[in-house]
Design a protein around this motif. Sequence first.
Motif, PDB file in Angstrom:
ATOM      1  N   ARG A 211       0.832  -1.206   0.000  1.00 13.34           N
ATOM      2  CA  ARG A 211       0.000   0.000   0.000  1.00 13.34           C
ATOM      3  C   ARG A 211       0.863   1.251   0.000  1.00 13.34           C
ATOM      4  O   ARG A 211       0.580   2.225  -0.697  1.00 13.34           O
ATOM      5  CB  ARG A 211      -0.923   0.027   1.212  1.00 13.34           C
ATOM      6  CG  ARG A 211      -2.081  -0.935   1.123  1.00 13.34           C
ATOM      7  CD  ARG A 211      -2.954  -0.775   2.330  1.00 13.34           C
ATOM      8  NE  ARG A 211      -3.985  -1.799   2.387  1.00 13.34           N
ATOM      9  CZ  ARG A 211      -4.873  -1.884   3.359  1.00 13.34           C
ATOM     10  NH1 ARG A 211      -4.844  -1.025   4.359  1.00 13.34           N
ATOM     11  NH2 ARG A 211      -5.785  -2.835   3.347  1.00 13.34           N
TER      12      ARG A 211
ATOM     13  N   GLY B 112       2.298   1.826  -3.388  1.00 16.30           N
ATOM     14  CA  GLY B 112       1.263   2.370  -4.274  1.00 16.30           C
ATOM     15  C   GLY B 112       0.979   3.829  -3.976  1.00 16.30           C
ATOM     16  O   GLY B 112       0.844   4.656  -4.888  1.00 16.30           O
ATOM     17  N   LEU B 113       0.902   4.165  -2.697  1.00 15.67           N
ATOM     18  CA  LEU B 113       0.639   5.560  -2.323  1.00 15.67           C
ATOM     19  C   LEU B 113       1.797   6.470  -2.710  1.00 15.67           C
ATOM     20  O   LEU B 113       1.586   7.606  -3.141  1.00 15.67           O
ATOM     21  CB  LEU B 113       0.364   5.661  -0.821  1.00 15.67           C
ATOM     22  CG  LEU B 113      -0.975   5.088  -0.360  1.00 15.67           C
ATOM     23  CD1 LEU B 113      -1.054   5.088   1.160  1.00 15.67           C
ATOM     24  CD2 LEU B 113      -2.128   5.871  -0.956  1.00 15.67           C
ATOM     25  N   GLU B 114       3.019   5.983  -2.566  1.00 13.38           N
ATOM     26  CA  GLU B 114       4.178   6.784  -2.983  1.00 13.38           C
ATOM     27  C   GLU B 114       4.167   7.010  -4.487  1.00 13.38           C
ATOM     28  O   GLU B 114       4.467   8.102  -4.968  1.00 13.38           O
ATOM     29  CB  GLU B 114       5.482   6.104  -2.559  1.00 13.38           C
ATOM     30  CG  GLU B 114       5.747   6.197  -1.082  1.00 13.38           C
ATOM     31  CD  GLU B 114       6.984   5.429  -0.646  1.00 13.38           C
ATOM     32  OE1 GLU B 114       7.449   5.697   0.454  1.00 13.38           O
ATOM     33  OE2 GLU B 114       7.470   4.573  -1.421  1.00 13.38           O
ATOM     34  N   ARG B 115       3.799   5.970  -5.245  1.00 10.18           N
ATOM     35  CA  ARG B 115       3.707   6.111  -6.699  1.00 10.18           C
ATOM     36  C   ARG B 115       2.638   7.134  -7.064  1.00 10.18           C
ATOM     37  O   ARG B 115       2.849   8.013  -7.904  1.00 10.18           O
ATOM     38  CB  ARG B 115       3.369   4.750  -7.316  1.00 10.18           C
ATOM     39  CG  ARG B 115       4.137   4.457  -8.571  1.00 10.18           C
ATOM     40  CD  ARG B 115       3.832   3.087  -9.154  1.00 10.18           C
ATOM     41  NE  ARG B 115       4.291   2.007  -8.302  1.00 10.18           N
ATOM     42  CZ  ARG B 115       3.524   1.040  -7.830  1.00 10.18           C
ATOM     43  NH1 ARG B 115       2.252   0.974  -8.135  1.00 10.18           N
ATOM     44  NH2 ARG B 115       4.009   0.094  -7.064  1.00 10.18           N
ATOM     45  N   GLU B 116       1.481   7.023  -6.405  1.00  9.99           N
ATOM     46  CA  GLU B 116       0.393   7.970  -6.659  1.00  9.99           C
ATOM     47  C   GLU B 116       0.801   9.384  -6.257  1.00  9.99           C
ATOM     48  O   GLU B 116       0.509  10.350  -6.972  1.00  9.99           O
ATOM     49  CB  GLU B 116      -0.848   7.546  -5.877  1.00  9.99           C
ATOM     50  CG  GLU B 116      -2.062   8.399  -6.146  1.00  9.99           C
ATOM     51  CD  GLU B 116      -3.283   7.924  -5.370  1.00  9.99           C
ATOM     52  OE1 GLU B 116      -4.281   8.661  -5.379  1.00  9.99           O
ATOM     53  OE2 GLU B 116      -3.238   6.841  -4.749  1.00  9.99           O
ATOM     54  N   ASN B 117       1.516   9.501  -5.151  1.00  6.63           N
ATOM     55  CA  ASN B 117       1.986  10.798  -4.680  1.00  6.63           C
ATOM     56  C   ASN B 117       2.945  11.429  -5.685  1.00  6.63           C
ATOM     57  O   ASN B 117       2.839  12.616  -6.000  1.00  6.63           O
ATOM     58  CB  ASN B 117       2.672  10.644  -3.319  1.00  6.63           C
ATOM     59  CG  ASN B 117       2.963  11.962  -2.672  1.00  6.63           C
ATOM     60  OD1 ASN B 117       2.337  12.964  -2.970  1.00  6.63           O
ATOM     61  ND2 ASN B 117       3.934  11.961  -1.781  1.00  6.63           N
TER      62      ASN B 117
ATOM     63  N   THR C 296       3.062  10.810  -8.866  1.00  4.75           N
ATOM     64  CA  THR C 296       2.265  11.174 -10.041  1.00  4.75           C
ATOM     65  C   THR C 296       1.535  12.489  -9.799  1.00  4.75           C
ATOM     66  O   THR C 296       1.522  13.371 -10.669  1.00  4.75           O
ATOM     67  CB  THR C 296       1.233  10.061 -10.345  1.00  4.75           C
ATOM     68  OG1 THR C 296       1.924   8.844 -10.573  1.00  4.75           O
ATOM     69  CG2 THR C 296       0.400  10.405 -11.564  1.00  4.75           C
ATOM     70  N   LEU C 297       0.957  12.631  -8.611  1.00 10.80           N
ATOM     71  CA  LEU C 297       0.254  13.872  -8.287  1.00 10.80           C
ATOM     72  C   LEU C 297       1.214  15.053  -8.241  1.00 10.80           C
ATOM     73  O   LEU C 297       0.869  16.157  -8.689  1.00 10.80           O
ATOM     74  CB  LEU C 297      -0.482  13.731  -6.956  1.00 10.80           C
ATOM     75  CG  LEU C 297      -1.687  12.796  -6.963  1.00 10.80           C
ATOM     76  CD1 LEU C 297      -2.228  12.618  -5.557  1.00 10.80           C
ATOM     77  CD2 LEU C 297      -2.767  13.302  -7.890  1.00 10.80           C
TER      78      LEU C 297
ATOM     79  N   ARG D  86       1.886  16.056 -11.800  1.00 15.53           N
ATOM     80  CA  ARG D  86       0.735  16.783 -12.345  1.00 15.53           C
ATOM     81  C   ARG D  86       0.675  18.197 -11.787  1.00 15.53           C
ATOM     82  O   ARG D  86       0.385  19.148 -12.512  1.00 15.53           O
ATOM     83  CB  ARG D  86      -0.565  16.059 -12.012  1.00 15.53           C
ATOM     84  CG  ARG D  86      -0.797  14.837 -12.844  1.00 15.53           C
ATOM     85  CD  ARG D  86      -2.140  14.245 -12.533  1.00 15.53           C
ATOM     86  NE  ARG D  86      -2.339  13.004 -13.236  1.00 15.53           N
ATOM     87  CZ  ARG D  86      -3.337  12.174 -12.988  1.00 15.53           C
ATOM     88  NH1 ARG D  86      -4.226  12.463 -12.058  1.00 15.53           N
ATOM     89  NH2 ARG D  86      -3.455  11.060 -13.663  1.00 15.53           N
TER      90      ARG D  86
END
Length: 150
Positions: A53, A56-61, A63-64, A67
Amino acid sequence: MDSMFEDDISILTQEALGPDEDWLDSPNTDLSGEMCSASHFALITAYDDIKNRLTGLERENSTLKRRLKMYEVKYPLIGEFGEEHIFSLYEAKENSLLKSEKASLQQQLNQFQHELQKSKEREEQLEEMIQAYEKLCVEKADLETELGEM
């Protein structure tokens, strides 16, 4: 982005302990050994789940964050010193970009309309050829009938 929690789960495995070391609170009964194994497995599973998890959260972070940087470049904020001319410069660039994109899209639309018109003309020609072929088939059948009567 590398995680700061990338350590292995070896700290949770009994193999990580030395050969002479033992689990701290491990009673010597057979039933408690099974419970410890189940508890140990649950801990390993939970640790692995949390690690996944977190990854995944680090990857999403990340990406954000990318952006956000793109949006900051695309839509720069008015600075503390009232640099409003950045917006007008950006709006001019945006308008010229939109106009060129509109012209390009209009050109593509005209090209597609021209191709559509050609396709309709070809379709009409094909229909005429099919009608002529059907007419020839009818005439051939009539001639074969007449020939058969002779």
